[in-house]
Design a protein around this motif. Sequence first.
Motif, PDB file in Angstrom:
ATOM      1  N   SER A 110     -18.828  35.234  25.934  1.00 11.43           N
ATOM      2  CA  SER A 110     -20.199  35.693  25.698  1.00 11.43           C
ATOM      3  C   SER A 110     -20.318  36.291  24.293  1.00 11.43           C
ATOM      4  CB  SER A 110     -20.604  36.728  26.752  1.00 11.43           C
ATOM      5  OG  SER A 110     -19.744  37.859  26.682  1.00 11.43           O
ATOM      6  N   ILE A 111     -21.528  36.241  23.732  1.00 11.36           N
ATOM      7  CA  ILE A 111     -21.796  36.756  22.395  1.00 11.36           C
ATOM      8  C   ILE A 111     -22.502  38.115  22.512  1.00 11.36           C
ATOM      9  CG2 ILE A 111     -22.936  36.342  20.196  1.00 11.36           C
ATOM     10  CD1 ILE A 111     -20.696  34.391  20.784  1.00 11.36           C
ATOM     11  N   ARG A 112     -21.954  39.099  21.787  1.00 10.60           N
ATOM     12  CA  ARG A 112     -22.526  40.447  21.839  1.00 10.60           C
ATOM     13  C   ARG A 112     -22.965  40.879  20.444  1.00 10.60           C
ATOM     14  NH1 ARG A 112     -19.012  45.005  24.648  1.00 10.60           N
ATOM     15  NH2 ARG A 112     -19.636  43.719  26.434  1.00 10.60           N
ATOM     16  N   GLU A 113     -24.153  41.456  20.353  1.00  8.32           N
ATOM     17  CA  GLU A 113     -24.661  41.909  19.063  1.00  8.32           C
ATOM     18  C   GLU A 113     -24.082  43.271  18.712  1.00  8.32           C
ATOM     19  OE1 GLU A 113     -28.922  42.450  16.679  1.00  8.32           O
ATOM     20  OE2 GLU A 113     -28.884  42.266  18.879  1.00  8.32           O
ATOM     21  N   THR A 114     -23.595  43.416  17.466  1.00  6.34           N
ATOM     22  CA  THR A 114     -23.065  44.693  16.990  1.00  6.34           C
ATOM     23  C   THR A 114     -23.836  45.215  15.783  1.00  6.34           C
ATOM     24  OG1 THR A 114     -21.488  43.663  15.455  1.00  6.34           O
ATOM     25  CG2 THR A 114     -20.756  44.003  17.718  1.00  6.34           C
ATOM     26  N   ARG A 115     -24.492  44.316  15.043  1.00  5.13           N
ATOM     27  CA  ARG A 115     -25.240  44.625  13.824  1.00  5.13           C
ATOM     28  C   ARG A 115     -24.340  45.103  12.682  1.00  5.13           C
ATOM     29  NH1 ARG A 115     -30.856  47.575  15.942  1.00  5.13           N
ATOM     30  NH2 ARG A 115     -31.485  45.888  17.356  1.00  5.13           N
ATOM     31  N   ASN A 116     -23.020  44.992  12.835  1.00 12.69           N
ATOM     32  CA  ASN A 116     -22.106  45.326  11.752  1.00 12.69           C
ATOM     33  C   ASN A 116     -22.048  44.166  10.765  1.00 12.69           C
ATOM     34  OD1 ASN A 116     -21.412  47.817  12.908  1.00 12.69           O
ATOM     35  ND2 ASN A 116     -19.788  46.874  14.146  1.00 12.69           N
ATOM     36  N   THR A 117     -22.102  44.469   9.489  1.00 12.74           N
ATOM     37  CA  THR A 117     -22.185  43.434   8.462  1.00 12.74           C
ATOM     38  C   THR A 117     -21.046  42.427   8.538  1.00 12.74           C
ATOM     39  OG1 THR A 117     -23.296  44.963   6.961  1.00 12.74           O
ATOM     40  CG2 THR A 117     -22.295  43.008   5.970  1.00 12.74           C
ATOM     41  N   TYR A 118     -19.837  42.909   8.801  1.00 16.85           N
ATOM     42  CA  TYR A 118     -18.666  42.028   8.729  1.00 16.85           C
ATOM     43  C   TYR A 118     -18.154  41.586  10.097  1.00 16.85           C
ATOM     44  CZ  TYR A 118     -18.833  43.494   3.894  1.00 16.85           C
ATOM     45  OH  TYR A 118     -19.247  43.736   2.596  1.00 16.85           O
ATOM     46  N   ASP A 119     -18.919  41.846  11.145  1.00 16.31           N
ATOM     47  CA  ASP A 119     -18.609  41.272  12.459  1.00 16.31           C
ATOM     48  C   ASP A 119     -19.181  39.865  12.510  1.00 16.31           C
ATOM     49  OD1 ASP A 119     -17.217  43.391  13.425  1.00 16.31           O
ATOM     50  OD2 ASP A 119     -18.845  44.210  14.647  1.00 16.31           O
ATOM     51  N   MET A 120     -18.363  38.922  12.982  1.00 17.11           N
ATOM     52  CA  MET A 120     -18.818  37.533  13.051  1.00 17.11           C
ATOM     53  C   MET A 120     -18.358  36.900  14.358  1.00 17.11           C
ATOM     54  SD  MET A 120     -17.729  36.410   9.206  1.00 17.11           S
ATOM     55  CE  MET A 120     -17.526  37.728   8.005  1.00 17.11           C
ATOM     56  N   ALA A 121     -19.199  36.065  14.901  1.00 13.38           N
ATOM     57  CA  ALA A 121     -18.868  35.319  16.105  1.00 13.38           C
ATOM     58  C   ALA A 121     -19.018  33.830  15.838  1.00 13.38           C
ATOM     59  CB  ALA A 121     -19.778  35.727  17.261  1.00 13.38           C
ATOM     60  N   LEU A 122     -18.198  33.039  16.494  1.00 10.98           N
ATOM     61  CA  LEU A 122     -18.282  31.581  16.387  1.00 10.98           C
ATOM     62  C   LEU A 122     -18.956  31.039  17.639  1.00 10.98           C
ATOM     63  CD1 LEU A 122     -14.750  30.673  14.951  1.00 10.98           C
ATOM     64  CD2 LEU A 122     -16.936  30.702  13.737  1.00 10.98           C
ATOM     65  N   SER A 123     -20.044  30.325  17.438  1.00  8.58           N
ATOM     66  CA  SER A 123     -20.722  29.656  18.539  1.00  8.58           C
ATOM     67  C   SER A 123     -20.390  28.171  18.457  1.00  8.58           C
ATOM     68  CB  SER A 123     -22.235  29.877  18.454  1.00  8.58           C
ATOM     69  OG  SER A 123     -22.897  29.186  19.498  1.00  8.58           O
ATOM     70  N   ASP A 149     -13.117  18.449  11.828  1.00  7.60           N
ATOM     71  CA  ASP A 149     -14.254  19.247  11.374  1.00  7.60           C
ATOM     72  C   ASP A 149     -14.731  20.160  12.500  1.00  7.60           C
ATOM     73  OD1 ASP A 149     -14.188  18.029   8.911  1.00  7.60           O
ATOM     74  OD2 ASP A 149     -15.642  16.466   9.472  1.00  7.60           O
ATOM     75  N   ALA A 150     -14.917  21.423  12.169  1.00 11.74           N
ATOM     76  CA  ALA A 150     -15.389  22.394  13.162  1.00 11.74           C
ATOM     77  C   ALA A 150     -16.897  22.260  13.340  1.00 11.74           C
ATOM     78  CB  ALA A 150     -15.028  23.803  12.731  1.00 11.74           C
ATOM     79  N   THR A 151     -17.359  22.468  14.551  1.00 11.45           N
ATOM     80  CA  THR A 151     -18.793  22.395  14.852  1.00 11.45           C
ATOM     81  C   THR A 151     -19.397  23.772  15.080  1.00 11.45           C
ATOM     82  OG1 THR A 151     -18.357  22.125  17.221  1.00 11.45           O
ATOM     83  CG2 THR A 151     -18.498  20.116  15.891  1.00 11.45           C
ATOM     84  N   ALA A 152     -18.582  24.816  14.952  1.00 12.94           N
ATOM     85  CA  ALA A 152     -19.048  26.163  15.262  1.00 12.94           C
ATOM     86  C   ALA A 152     -20.034  26.669  14.216  1.00 12.94           C
ATOM     87  CB  ALA A 152     -17.861  27.114  15.358  1.00 12.94           C
ATOM     88  N   GLU A 153     -21.009  27.421  14.680  1.00 17.07           N
ATOM     89  CA  GLU A 153     -21.914  28.140  13.800  1.00 17.07           C
ATOM     90  C   GLU A 153     -21.487  29.598  13.743  1.00 17.07           C
ATOM     91  OE1 GLU A 153     -25.877  27.607  15.218  1.00 17.07           O
ATOM     92  OE2 GLU A 153     -26.126  25.686  14.188  1.00 17.07           O
ATOM     93  N   ILE A 154     -21.641  30.225  12.590  1.00 11.91           N
ATOM     94  CA  ILE A 154     -21.221  31.608  12.400  1.00 11.91           C
ATOM     95  C   ILE A 154     -22.419  32.528  12.586  1.00 11.91           C
ATOM     96  CG2 ILE A 154     -20.218  33.251  10.770  1.00 11.91           C
ATOM     97  CD1 ILE A 154     -18.832  30.794   9.473  1.00 11.91           C
ATOM     98  N   LEU A 155     -22.254  33.528  13.439  1.00 13.39           N
ATOM     99  CA  LEU A 155     -23.314  34.486  13.716  1.00 13.39           C
ATOM    100  C   LEU A 155     -22.902  35.837  13.150  1.00 13.39           C
ATOM    101  CD1 LEU A 155     -24.004  33.519  17.448  1.00 13.39           C
ATOM    102  CD2 LEU A 155     -25.081  32.579  15.391  1.00 13.39           C
ATOM    103  N   GLN A 156     -23.570  36.266  12.083  1.00 12.25           N
ATOM    104  CA  GLN A 156     -23.256  37.556  11.468  1.00 12.25           C
ATOM    105  C   GLN A 156     -23.849  38.689  12.291  1.00 12.25           C
ATOM    106  OE1 GLN A 156     -24.967  38.156   7.579  1.00 12.25           O
ATOM    107  NE2 GLN A 156     -23.548  39.812   7.052  1.00 12.25           N
ATOM    108  N   GLY A 157     -23.052  39.755  12.454  1.00  7.28           N
ATOM    109  CA  GLY A 157     -23.512  40.891  13.235  1.00  7.28           C
ATOM    110  C   GLY A 157     -23.290  40.739  14.719  1.00  7.28           C
ATOM    111  N   TYR A 158     -22.446  39.778  15.094  1.00 13.60           N
ATOM    112  CA  TYR A 158     -22.128  39.533  16.503  1.00 13.60           C
ATOM    113  C   TYR A 158     -20.613  39.369  16.651  1.00 13.60           C
ATOM    114  CZ  TYR A 158     -27.100  38.418  17.178  1.00 13.60           C
ATOM    115  OH  TYR A 158     -28.476  38.468  17.235  1.00 13.60           O
ATOM    116  N   THR A 159     -20.119  39.527  17.871  1.00 14.30           N
ATOM    117  CA  THR A 159     -18.722  39.230  18.185  1.00 14.30           C
ATOM    118  C   THR A 159     -18.664  38.424  19.486  1.00 14.30           C
ATOM    119  OG1 THR A 159     -18.466  41.354  19.368  1.00 14.30           O
ATOM    120  CG2 THR A 159     -17.732  41.271  17.065  1.00 14.30           C
ATOM    121  N   GLU A 160     -17.649  37.594  19.583  1.00 11.34           N
ATOM    122  CA  GLU A 160     -17.429  36.834  20.820  1.00 11.34           C
ATOM    123  C   GLU A 160     -16.511  37.632  21.737  1.00 11.34           C
ATOM    124  OE1 GLU A 160     -15.537  32.611  22.475  1.00 11.34           O
ATOM    125  OE2 GLU A 160     -15.362  33.155  20.346  1.00 11.34           O
TER     126      GLU A 160
END
Length: 259
Positions: free
Chosen positions: A84-97, A202-213
């Motif tokens: 699951s993806i959780r929002e942290t709003r931290n600038t350098y937190d990133m999640a891969l979707s 090739d990776a298909t993931a999108e990077i979500l800034q301010g979130y963590t997986e």
Amino acid sequence: MLRGLYTAWTGMRNEQKRLDVVSNNMANASTVGFKDDRVTSQAFDEVLGIKIRDGSQAYHNEAIGNLCLGVKIGEVYTDYTQGSIRETRNTYDMALSGSGFFTVNVTDRNGVTHTRYTRNGQFMLTKEGLLVDADGNPVQGEGGNITIDPSARTVSISRDGVITADREVIDTLKIVDFEDYDYLQKYGDTMYEPVNGARTKDATAEILQGYTEQSNVNVIKEMVDMITITRAYEANQKVIRSYDTMLDRAANQVGRLQG
């Protein structure tokens, strides 16, 4: 009769290994980027009992029957499904979707640098401006180590990994994926390193800034598995106690001479 003791022991040993894996999963249920481990079990291959003669003769492989020696661990494998993806709003937190891994360089005790991959996107910036993971390992971009001016007012990371600081493009995150995850070896809780035969794609993931997986561990399922494992372990214990009782009677009662 002794064969039954060994069979019950293999059952207990198998359940102990399964319990270790389940316990580790539960301990990492809140670890960012952790992937659930699973265990398979399988029966021993049929083997031949070997009668070895005394030392005055050459060894001869003489089959005395087929033995099925209980159960053993088939393999421990990792479930790479999306957490699951959780929002942290931290600038350098990133999640891969989607599928793919962040790339980090890890230096071991001998000073050797290994390129490893992770889904844990809890990154931070050092005083020198180096982007690192929670253990201080440099995060890799297409140009190598990523350095960002600590005094930058705004840092943005696009979905395709382009890092911009104060409207100036710094680098692009290096996101890597593999054709077959069976060629990845796990290090620690969230690190992976490819072994011989691994092939990238090739990776298909999108990077979500301010979130963590988050971890993909299902705590309820792990609890149910733990109860099942405990009951199976206890059942094997009872088998061993029963054999112990029968052996005790055979040695001390059935064979006792009557006066």
